[in-house]
Design an enzyme around this catalytic site. Structure first.
Site, short mmCIF file in Angstrom:
data_model
loop_
_atom_site.label_atom_id
_atom_site.label_comp_id
_atom_site.label_asym_id
_atom_site.label_seq_id
_atom_site.Cartn_x
_atom_site.Cartn_y
_atom_site.Cartn_z
N CYS A 1 -1.35 33.71 9.97
CA CYS A 1 -1.11 34.34 11.27
C CYS A 1 -0.86 33.29 12.35
O CYS A 1 -1.69 33.07 13.23
CB CYS A 1 -2.29 35.22 11.62
SG CYS A 1 -2.54 36.46 10.36
N GLU A 2 0.26 32.59 12.23
CA GLU A 2 0.70 31.60 13.22
C GLU A 2 2.22 31.53 13.09
O GLU A 2 2.72 31.48 11.97
CB GLU A 2 0.18 30.20 12.87
CG GLU A 2 -1.28 30.03 12.95
CD GLU A 2 -1.68 28.86 13.83
OE1 GLU A 2 -0.81 28.30 14.55
OE2 GLU A 2 -2.87 28.52 13.80
N GLU B 1 0.83 -1.21 0.00
CA GLU B 1 0.00 0.00 0.00
C GLU B 1 0.87 1.26 0.00
O GLU B 1 0.75 2.10 0.89
CB GLU B 1 -0.90 0.02 1.25
CG GLU B 1 -1.82 -1.17 1.39
CD GLU B 1 -2.52 -1.22 2.76
OE1 GLU B 1 -2.14 -0.43 3.66
OE2 GLU B 1 -3.44 -2.03 2.92
N TYR C 1 5.05 18.12 11.38
CA TYR C 1 6.05 17.10 11.75
C TYR C 1 7.46 17.66 11.85
O TYR C 1 8.40 16.89 12.04
CB TYR C 1 6.11 15.97 10.71
CG TYR C 1 4.82 15.37 10.26
CD1 TYR C 1 3.95 14.75 11.16
CD2 TYR C 1 4.49 15.36 8.91
CE1 TYR C 1 2.77 14.16 10.71
CE2 TYR C 1 3.32 14.77 8.46
CZ TYR C 1 2.47 14.19 9.37
OH TYR C 1 1.32 13.61 8.92
N ARG D 1 3.20 19.81 6.27
CA ARG D 1 4.17 18.88 6.83
C ARG D 1 5.28 19.54 7.66
O ARG D 1 5.60 19.05 8.74
CB ARG D 1 4.77 17.98 5.73
CG ARG D 1 3.71 17.11 5.03
CD ARG D 1 4.31 16.09 4.08
NE ARG D 1 5.05 15.08 4.82
CZ ARG D 1 6.35 15.07 4.98
NH1 ARG D 1 7.12 15.99 4.41
NH2 ARG D 1 6.92 14.14 5.70
N GLY E 1 2.11 4.94 -0.57
CA GLY E 1 1.54 6.25 -0.87
C GLY E 1 2.68 7.20 -1.20
O GLY E 1 2.90 7.57 -2.35
C1 LIG Z 1 -0.99 5.99 5.31
C2 LIG Z 1 -1.15 4.56 5.02
C3 LIG Z 1 -0.46 3.96 3.97
C4 LIG Z 1 0.53 4.71 3.10
O1 LIG Z 1 1.67 5.05 3.79
P1 LIG Z 1 2.93 5.66 3.00
O2 LIG Z 1 3.92 5.90 4.06
O3 LIG Z 1 2.48 6.89 2.34
O4 LIG Z 1 3.39 4.63 2.03
C5 LIG Z 1 -0.70 2.64 3.70
N1 LIG Z 1 -1.57 1.90 4.46
C6 LIG Z 1 -2.25 2.46 5.49
C7 LIG Z 1 -3.18 1.63 6.26
C8 LIG Z 1 -2.07 3.80 5.81
O5 LIG Z 1 -2.73 4.33 6.83
#
Ligand SMILES: *Cc1c(COP(=O)(O)O)cnc(C)c1O
Length: 412
Positions: A342-343, A273, A316, A312, A275
């Site tokens: 304004c922060e 998964e 973070y 970000r 991202g």
């Molecule tokens: C956020 C998330 C991802 C993606 O994470 P990346 O660090 O962007 O690869 C995959 N699976 C779940 C369940 C997530 O919450």
């Protein structure tokens, strides 16, 4: 690896000058490179070649339907965490058989929508959720394919806000609870336990936490087999880090090698998964310098992008590389790059060595393709930025800039 580079003393997005995009669409502006996205999808596919596998892009990293469509056209599936993301995925033509649904707080209507769409599976995060899914599936006369999200208690060695696989985190079930939940799921008529899932955190820069997790999960799958539970899908989540600064995260191929070695001969379908690793370096945020300001304590570059566009750094303390769109030779200064909000938390970089730029110049904030626009807001009544996708010489306006009208459109 990406397709933003400097040629003829200018920053280009593939075959288009970034300065031309800023002129045409204004700033702040998100610019994505289609070629970079495609490359990243291919890298994940190649990493798992030879295994039954599915790459499920994490929609929360960047949910623009043009981007989802592009990824879907290459055979990617998606990982969603809300009914809204399901809606986006379906709009973008992602086949439901390639959609997995994660998240600790699925609501009844969201479960119903996902069952109606007939998604591949729910990544279930608690016993209470398992019971709720079973109940709703029964009412609908459907069968919910599920995997349980295991919290393996592995330290991903990343920022605490994006660590998810530690005992103290809200995510998933520990193996003891999960054993009971699998046995329960097996007895429930409207639930079919077919998978095991985990996601231990984001922006991981080491391979060890993945290896440790994989070993724990495979041993658990073997134990479940003796209880008559046959796991067919192993979902290892996302989390591979990218280079924002000087990190050297493992490559998808490194992860693929580890997974292939461990999983071969087991007949499991592997799901990843990613991202950030797909979208992060495929996008930049282009911003214009409004003012420069020297105080006795600091030098500031005040730009037209702000924490509402890219949160970000504020959230973070994340590092994003910042470069000139048209570099010139000149003295460098240590500066804070800040927005108009304004922060005092509204900064894009702190104590950064940057050339002495002048008002009106353009800057590019790199690695902004994931968790950039997706986390943006209208804070301070700032209409959200436009998004464009460049594919060689072709430009697609993927989302028009919001207007003042958009700010109040839902307020009657
Ligand atoms: C956020 C998330 C991802 C993606 O994470 P990346 O660090 O962007 O690869 C995959 N699976 C779940 C369940 C997530 O919450």
């Amino acid at each position: 690896m990406d397709y933003f580079d400097y040629r003829e003393n200018e920053l280009w997005a593939e075959e288009i000058r970034v300065s031309d995009l800023a002129r045409q669409f204004g700033t702040p502006l998100y610019v994505y490179s289609a070629r970079t996205l495609r490359r990243h999808v291919n890298v994940f596919d190649e990493a798992l070649a030879g295994l039954d596998h599915l790459t499920c892009f994490s929609v929360k990293a960047n949910g623009n339907i043009h981007i989802l469509r592009l990824l879907g056209s290459m055979g990617s599936g998606v990982d969603i965490v809300s009914g809204g993301e399901l809606f986006r995925a379906i709009m973008a033509g992602i086949p439901p058989a390639k959609i997995v649904y994660s998240g600790v707080g699925k609501q009844d209507h969201e479960i119903r929508e996902a069952l109606a769409a007939n998604i591949l599976m729910f990544n279930v995060e608690s016993v209470a959720e398992l019971e709720r899914i079973s109940q709703i599936a029964t009412e609908m006369g459907a069968v919910a394919r599920i995997s349980l999200r295991i919290n393996p208690d592995v330290d991903p060695k990343t920022h605490p806000y994006i660590s998810t696989g530690l005992k103290k985190n809200k995510f998933g079930l520990d193996m003891l609870e999960a054993t009971g939940a699998y046995l329960m799921a097996k007895k429930l008529p409207a639930v079919s336990p077919i998978g095991m899932d985990c996601h231990i955190g984001s922006q991981l820069t080491q391979i060890d936490p993945f290896v440790e997790t994989l070993e724990k999960l495979l041993a658990f799958i073997d134990r479940l087999k003796t209880s008559g539970i046959d796991i067919r899908y192993l979902d290892l989540g996302g989390g591979l880090g990218i280079t924002y600064d000087e990190e050297t995260p493992p490559q998808p191929a490194d992860l693929g090698r580890v997974v292939a070695e461990a999983v071969r001969e087991r007949g499991l379908t592997v799901i990843l998964e990613p991202g950030r690793a797909i979208a992060g370096n495929a996008g930049i945020l282009v911003t214009k310098v409004l003012y420069t300001k020297k105080t006795r304590a600091k030098n500031f570059i005040i730009v037209d992008a702000a924490m509402n566009d890219l949160v970000r750094p504020s959230l973070y303390g994340a590092y994003h590389h910042i470069g000139e769109v048209a570099p010139k030779k000149r003295k460098k200064l240590k500066v804070d790059v800040v927005g108009p909000i304004c922060e005092s938390s509204d900064f894009l970089a702190q104590d950064r060595l940057l050339p002495e730029v002048a008002s009106g110049e353009l800057l590019a904030i790199f690695s902004a393709g994931a968790y950039g626009f997706a986390m943006s807001s209208q804070y301070n009544a700032r209409p959200r930025a436009a998004e464009v996708i460049v594919d060689a010489e072709q430009i697609t306006l993927a989302r028009r800039r919001e207007t003042y009208g958009d700010l109040v459109a839902l307020e009657g």
